[in-house]
Each structure stands twice: as C-alpha cells, then as structure tokens.
Write a protein that holds these residues in place. Sequence first.
Motif, PDB file in Angstrom:
ATOM      1  N   PHE A  23       1.223  -1.410   0.054  1.00 21.66           N
ATOM      2  CA  PHE A  23      -0.139   0.106   0.014  1.00 21.66           C
ATOM      3  C   PHE A  23       0.693   1.804  -0.135  1.00 21.66           C
ATOM      4  N   ALA A  24       2.250   0.748   0.149  1.00 18.38           N
ATOM      5  CA  ALA A  24       3.304   2.455   0.255  1.00 18.38           C
ATOM      6  C   ALA A  24       3.226   3.532  -0.635  1.00 18.38           C
ATOM      7  N   PRO A  25       2.528   3.299  -2.197  1.00 21.01           N
ATOM      8  CA  PRO A  25       2.783   4.018  -2.806  1.00 21.01           C
ATOM      9  C   PRO A  25       1.510   5.447  -2.959  1.00 21.01           C
ATOM     10  N   ASP A  26       0.221   4.361  -2.427  1.00 19.85           N
ATOM     11  CA  ASP A  26      -0.959   4.909  -2.146  1.00 19.85           C
ATOM     12  C   ASP A  26      -0.612   5.635  -1.148  1.00 19.85           C
ATOM     13  N   LEU A  27      -0.705   5.197  -0.602  1.00 20.05           N
ATOM     14  CA  LEU A  27      -0.372   5.834   0.644  1.00 20.05           C
ATOM     15  C   LEU A  27       0.565   7.094   1.076  1.00 20.05           C
ATOM     16  N   VAL A  28       1.788   6.985   0.136  1.00 20.02           N
ATOM     17  CA  VAL A  28       2.933   8.554   0.558  1.00 20.02           C
ATOM     18  C   VAL A  28       2.390   9.393  -0.667  1.00 20.02           C
ATOM     19  N   ARG A  29       1.553   8.549  -2.076  1.00 21.76           N
ATOM     20  CA  ARG A  29       1.334  10.079  -2.251  1.00 21.76           C
ATOM     21  C   ARG A  29      -0.316  10.749  -1.858  1.00 21.76           C
ATOM     22  N   GLY A 283      -4.629  -2.078  12.877  1.00 19.20           N
ATOM     23  CA  GLY A 283      -6.026  -2.949  12.059  1.00 19.20           C
ATOM     24  C   GLY A 283      -6.437  -1.910  10.250  1.00 19.20           C
ATOM     25  N   ALA A 284      -5.263  -2.300   9.937  1.00 20.71           N
ATOM     26  CA  ALA A 284      -5.594  -1.674   8.193  1.00 20.71           C
ATOM     27  C   ALA A 284      -6.563  -0.578   7.865  1.00 20.71           C
ATOM     28  N   ASP A 285      -6.434   0.568   9.377  1.00 23.83           N
ATOM     29  CA  ASP A 285      -7.390   1.744   8.872  1.00 23.83           C
ATOM     30  C   ASP A 285      -6.146   3.013   8.079  1.00 23.83           C
ATOM     31  N   TRP A 286      -6.151   2.359   6.797  1.00 22.53           N
ATOM     32  CA  TRP A 286      -5.430   3.573   5.884  1.00 22.53           C
ATOM     33  C   TRP A 286      -5.709   4.954   6.263  1.00 22.53           C
ATOM     34  N   GLY A 287      -6.555   4.846   5.958  1.00 23.47           N
ATOM     35  CA  GLY A 287      -7.548   6.635   6.051  1.00 23.47           C
ATOM     36  C   GLY A 287      -7.243   7.378   7.131  1.00 23.47           C
ATOM     37  N   ILE A 288      -7.332   6.543   8.517  1.00 29.05           N
ATOM     38  CA  ILE A 288      -7.186   7.041   9.795  1.00 29.05           C
ATOM     39  C   ILE A 288      -5.470   7.194   9.937  1.00 29.05           C
ATOM     40  N   TRP A 289      -4.891   5.944   9.774  1.00 27.07           N
ATOM     41  CA  TRP A 289      -3.305   6.696   9.492  1.00 27.07           C
ATOM     42  C   TRP A 289      -2.731   8.119   8.853  1.00 27.07           C
ATOM     43  N   ILE A 290      -2.872   7.965   7.642  1.00 31.40           N
ATOM     44  CA  ILE A 290      -2.715   9.333   6.968  1.00 31.40           C
ATOM     45  C   ILE A 290      -3.925  10.184   7.797  1.00 31.40           C
TER      46      ILE A 290
END
Length: 349
Positions: A23-29, A283-290
Amino acid sequence: MPYNHGMAHITLVLPFALPIPEFAPDLVRALAPNAPALGALLSRTSSYARVAVDDTVRALPHEQWLARALGLLEAGRPALAAAAMRGRGIEPDGGTWFIVNPAHIEIARTHLLMADLRNIRLSEPDSRALFESARPYFEEAGHALAWGDAQTWFMRADDWAALDTATPDAAVGMDLTDWMPAGAHAAAFRRLQNEVQILWHSHPVNAEREARRLPPVNAFWLWGAADAARSRAPRAPALAAFDAAPWVDALADTPVTDLPAFVAGLDRDTILVCGSAAASAIGADWGIWIAQMGQLEAALFAPILKALLDNRVRSVSLVLSHRDAHAACTTNALAQRKFWRRPTLDRLL
C-alpha cells in the motif's frame, strides 16, 4: 528546565510509520502534500539505512531497536520486565520476571487470534478484580504475580527463563499457533493459561464488559523475560513516550502529553517513542493512519525541524518501522542545507 542550545540529540521512534509495501505508493502519495517537514527530515540526511527484521526474534523491528538502545536485549530477545517493574515502582526480588498483559483471544474460522491490546480498554478497577481472582492460581503454580497497572502485570517464574515468547504487537492479528510461548515449559504455561481462562469465562467483570459490547478479557499474554538484576544501560539516552504501548510507558522517564512543548523543552539526548500510527496500521485503517501522520506533521515533525534549523537541537534521528523492517536516518542543520535534495517521502516506500 533550561536547555543547552544545540546540545541535545533526539531520536524519534515511530512504530508502524513505515507503510507496508503493497500500500506504500498510494499512502505516500496521499500523505505527501501534508507532510513537508517529514519529507525534509527523511530526505536531507547525513545517514540512512533500511534493516530487515531478525526473524529469529519474535519481536517487531522497532521493539528490537529500542531494547538494544536501552541495553535490554538478552540473547536477541527484549528483556524488559525488570526495568518495566522499576518504572512502576516495584523492585523485583530476585529471579526471572515476565510481563503479563490481560488479553482477548478469539477463535477465527481455523485458528486463534489475539486482539490489539490497545482496544481492550480495561479500567483499573476491572483489571484489579481480574488480577486478584487470578493471583491464587499463579501462586499455586509457584509464580508470584505483581501489579503494575491496568494493562501491565508481572510474574516471577525462575524456571521459565528460557521460554521463547513473543511481544504482543508481534502476535496481534496473527495465527497464534506460531506465536505462543515455546520451549521446555510451554506445557506448564498452557496449563496455567487454561485455568485462568476457565476462571475468567464467568467472571462478573467479563459479564459486564460483554453487556457493554467490549471484548471479554479471557487470556493473558506472557513475554519480556528478564533477570531481576537486569536494568537499563547506564549511558542509555533518556526515554520519553507519547501515545505508546503500556510497556513503553512503564520504561519511560518522561510521559509526554504535549508534543510541541516537549520539543521546546528538550535539554538532553532523548529517545521519544510516538505510537500514534500503530493502532490504525495494525487494524489496516489507512485513512486514519494518513490522518494521524498528518497530525504528527503539525505537532512533532514541523516543530522538530524548526528546532533543528534554529540550532536548538544538535541532530535528529528517525526510526520508522513496519512488521518486516525498520528505516533509520539522521539529519542535522548542515544536512538540511542540501537544498538540491528535494524533500520527498520516497524513503517510506
């Protein structure tokens, strides 16, 4: 406290701030427009390395790094219990001690899973009640049980010193078949675990928790074995904790509630463990992570970068991790003058 300009070095340990590769490319973007200070700290550096996890140790990369930095790594394993006890005002009276965390284990379709301990929300009165009910079972098995805080208890088991255990964050969400204590005394551990599970199954605390739709505390997690004499290395840096795991809080010299104020008052070499990104990544909640990484940009990364550029700190190191590796870099005011290095988050990839 007064601080000496330019004298302090700070290391930011950021568990789960390294996004997982798929997921790193999308999250970093998504994160990049809101994290320019983090980009500068990661890009304009005097040193950088990415280190794969030692998979013979059942601990996460940042946990291994921190235990080593504090002088609390024993035979490759985090040996934290005795130091954590002292942090909670308990002097271990000889022998080998373990950290005991009240836990929730659930049966998945084909295996057992342990929930993230951060989500248990166990109050002190409820934890005390469970502790007192279980203590006779531990003592009957020959193991003293000591109270630390609602999430953290301690058990003495001299003959279990060689038991191979895993940290709770290494085991969370994984098939527990691979993560349960292993070794000559694993069967004795399982017997004690089973007795406590039966005891707690019908405990009033759990009946009330289930009525409130909270997960029952139906097990305990054992790890962090250390000889009573084991203490932090004399020259280890000071340790501060913000939004960190309970065992980090127990070890910390300074609990932090206000990150910008902490940065402004920094007066000695310090490791700051900031666990804000951990729960959402687990928890793979990437919106919260961002969102949480964006909050850290304003509260931590930007103030740290400004302190560095204003010569109020000597240098800054970052240790960022996911399950399989950690990345470490160091920057200082001179490195930040490398204007030809465009600040990016590429080192999170």
